[in-house]
Design a protein around this motif. Structure first.
Motif, PDB file in Angstrom:
ATOM      1  N   ILE A 176       0.861  -1.185   0.000  1.00  0.00           N
ATOM      2  CA  ILE A 176       0.000   0.000   0.000  1.00  0.00           C
ATOM      3  C   ILE A 176       0.895   1.232   0.000  1.00  0.00           C
ATOM      4  O   ILE A 176       1.815   1.341   0.820  1.00  0.00           O
ATOM      5  CB  ILE A 176      -0.939   0.016   1.219  1.00  0.00           C
ATOM      6  N   LEU A 177       0.641   2.139  -0.932  1.00  0.00           N
ATOM      7  CA  LEU A 177       1.437   3.354  -1.079  1.00  0.00           C
ATOM      8  C   LEU A 177       0.724   4.531  -0.430  1.00  0.00           C
ATOM      9  O   LEU A 177      -0.441   4.794  -0.739  1.00  0.00           O
ATOM     10  CB  LEU A 177       1.688   3.633  -2.565  1.00  0.00           C
ATOM     11  N   ILE A 178       1.422   5.223   0.451  1.00  0.00           N
ATOM     12  CA  ILE A 178       0.892   6.423   1.090  1.00  0.00           C
ATOM     13  C   ILE A 178       1.675   7.624   0.567  1.00  0.00           C
ATOM     14  O   ILE A 178       2.884   7.724   0.778  1.00  0.00           O
ATOM     15  CB  ILE A 178       1.012   6.347   2.626  1.00  0.00           C
ATOM     16  N   ALA A 179       0.991   8.527  -0.133  1.00  0.00           N
ATOM     17  CA  ALA A 179       1.629   9.700  -0.712  1.00  0.00           C
ATOM     18  C   ALA A 179       1.060  10.958  -0.058  1.00  0.00           C
ATOM     19  O   ALA A 179      -0.049  11.392  -0.378  1.00  0.00           O
ATOM     20  CB  ALA A 179       1.406   9.729  -2.226  1.00  0.00           C
TER      21      ALA A 179
ATOM     22  N   ALA B  71      -4.869  -3.615   7.349  1.00  0.00           N
ATOM     23  CA  ALA B  71      -4.091  -4.627   6.617  1.00  0.00           C
ATOM     24  C   ALA B  71      -2.739  -4.808   7.297  1.00  0.00           C
ATOM     25  O   ALA B  71      -1.714  -4.318   6.801  1.00  0.00           O
ATOM     26  CB  ALA B  71      -3.922  -4.208   5.162  1.00  0.00           C
ATOM     27  N   PRO B  72      -2.709  -5.475   8.453  1.00  0.00           N
ATOM     28  CA  PRO B  72      -1.477  -5.578   9.243  1.00  0.00           C
ATOM     29  C   PRO B  72      -0.318  -6.274   8.539  1.00  0.00           C
ATOM     30  O   PRO B  72       0.837  -6.063   8.909  1.00  0.00           O
ATOM     31  CB  PRO B  72      -1.924  -6.365  10.483  1.00  0.00           C
ATOM     32  N   GLN B  73      -0.610  -7.082   7.526  1.00  0.00           N
ATOM     33  CA  GLN B  73       0.455  -7.806   6.830  1.00  0.00           C
ATOM     34  C   GLN B  73       1.005  -7.033   5.628  1.00  0.00           C
ATOM     35  O   GLN B  73       1.981  -7.470   5.006  1.00  0.00           O
ATOM     36  CB  GLN B  73      -0.058  -9.167   6.349  1.00  0.00           C
ATOM     37  N   ALA B  74       0.389  -5.906   5.305  1.00  0.00           N
ATOM     38  CA  ALA B  74       0.779  -5.176   4.102  1.00  0.00           C
ATOM     39  C   ALA B  74       2.105  -4.444   4.281  1.00  0.00           C
ATOM     40  O   ALA B  74       2.415  -3.947   5.368  1.00  0.00           O
ATOM     41  CB  ALA B  74      -0.307  -4.178   3.710  1.00  0.00           C
ATOM     42  N   GLN B  75       2.853  -4.376   3.198  1.00  0.00           N
ATOM     43  CA  GLN B  75       4.054  -3.544   3.169  1.00  0.00           C
ATOM     44  C   GLN B  75       3.607  -2.121   2.849  1.00  0.00           C
ATOM     45  O   GLN B  75       2.821  -1.907   1.927  1.00  0.00           O
ATOM     46  CB  GLN B  75       5.028  -4.031   2.098  1.00  0.00           C
ATOM     47  N   ILE B  76       4.108  -1.137   3.599  1.00  0.00           N
ATOM     48  CA  ILE B  76       3.698   0.254   3.416  1.00  0.00           C
ATOM     49  C   ILE B  76       4.852   1.055   2.829  1.00  0.00           C
ATOM     50  O   ILE B  76       5.965   1.046   3.364  1.00  0.00           O
ATOM     51  CB  ILE B  76       3.244   0.882   4.742  1.00  0.00           C
ATOM     52  N   LEU B  77       4.584   1.743   1.719  1.00  0.00           N
ATOM     53  CA  LEU B  77       5.563   2.639   1.109  1.00  0.00           C
ATOM     54  C   LEU B  77       5.136   4.072   1.388  1.00  0.00           C
ATOM     55  O   LEU B  77       3.959   4.410   1.220  1.00  0.00           O
ATOM     56  CB  LEU B  77       5.646   2.407  -0.399  1.00  0.00           C
ATOM     57  N   GLU B  78       6.064   4.923   1.796  1.00  0.00           N
ATOM     58  CA  GLU B  78       5.760   6.318   2.086  1.00  0.00           C
ATOM     59  C   GLU B  78       6.461   7.231   1.091  1.00  0.00           C
ATOM     60  O   GLU B  78       7.626   7.034   0.777  1.00  0.00           O
ATOM     61  CB  GLU B  78       6.252   6.701   3.485  1.00  0.00           C
ATOM     62  N   CYS B  79       5.732   8.246   0.618  1.00  0.00           N
ATOM     63  CA  CYS B  79       6.314   9.227  -0.297  1.00  0.00           C
ATOM     64  C   CYS B  79       5.815  10.621   0.087  1.00  0.00           C
ATOM     65  O   CYS B  79       4.650  10.782   0.448  1.00  0.00           O
ATOM     66  CB  CYS B  79       5.932   8.933  -1.747  1.00  0.00           C
TER      67      CYS B  79
END
Length: 206
Positions: free
Chosen positions: A4-7, A25-33
């Motif tokens: 999941i991407l957080i921008a 979604a506790p198992q999701a990888q989170i990308l921050e931008c």
């Protein structure tokens, strides 16, 4: 693993979104931008991307350009706009350009979590009830991410030489992109292309 991407360029609100995502979604990888350019780069390479949480007011964004650009990069990935932008028509215009929903930044954490869960489940968030959008007079869906970047520069009043410098390409490449853009939008010159883009909200500073 789903990603999941957080921008969003506000660190504190980004942390709030991270908290909401981790609960849903506790198992999701989170990308921050923190910028639109970084978000576009991340979206283009992310594996298992399931959802993009996007702030409209980000460095590098002009109006709804963030939605259009990220939708062009990954048209199969739902975009959930989380923004402080106001106005009754903002959510509808965001949806027309590819977003699945709009969540105001003053929403409580439970509401944000619910919207994220619904978006991941393929349902429109309750905060933006489904409505059949009116067809756009000229659709940007056929433009590539690079063509969108060129068009946004044109809206900003920049010449081909400046666009080439900003985007790291030759003037000839910019001219070729402009020819394609005008053909896809059904216009005869760059001024008309800019007017079409404005009619789509790409220059509105939400």
């Amino acid at each position: 693993m789903e990603t999941i991407l957080i921008a969003d360029d506000h660190p504190l609100f980004r942390q709030a979104l991270i908290l909401a995502v981790s609960r849903v979604a506790p198992q999701a990888q989170i990308l921050e931008c923190g910028t639109l350019a970084a978000a576009a780069a991340a979206a283009s390479t992310a594996q298992g991307l399931r959802l993009i949480l996007l702030d409209l007011k980000m460095p590098g964004a002009m109006g709804y350009s963030g939605i259009a650009l990220l939708h062009a990069e990954r048209p199969e990935v739902p975009i959930l706009v989380v923004s402080s932008a106001e106005g009754a028509g903002v959510a509808d215009e965001a949806r027309q350009l590819g977003a699945v929903g709009f969540i105001p930044k003053d929403s409580d954490l439970d509401s944000i979590e619910t919207a994220i869960a619904r978006a991941l489940g393929g349902r429109a968030p309750a905060a933006s009830a489904p409505r059949d959008p009116e067809p756009l007079p000229q659709d940007v869906a056929g433009l590539t991410p690079t063509q969108l970047k060129v068009l946004i520069e044109v809206i900003d009043g920049k010449l081909n030489k400046q666009i080439a410098h900003d985007l790291g390409m030759s003037e000839a490449t910019v001219k070729a992109h402009m020819t394609t853009i005008m053909r896809k939008l059904g216009v005869q010159n760059r001024t008309q292309a800019a007017l079409v883009a404005r009619s789509l909200g790409l220059d509105l500073r939400h």
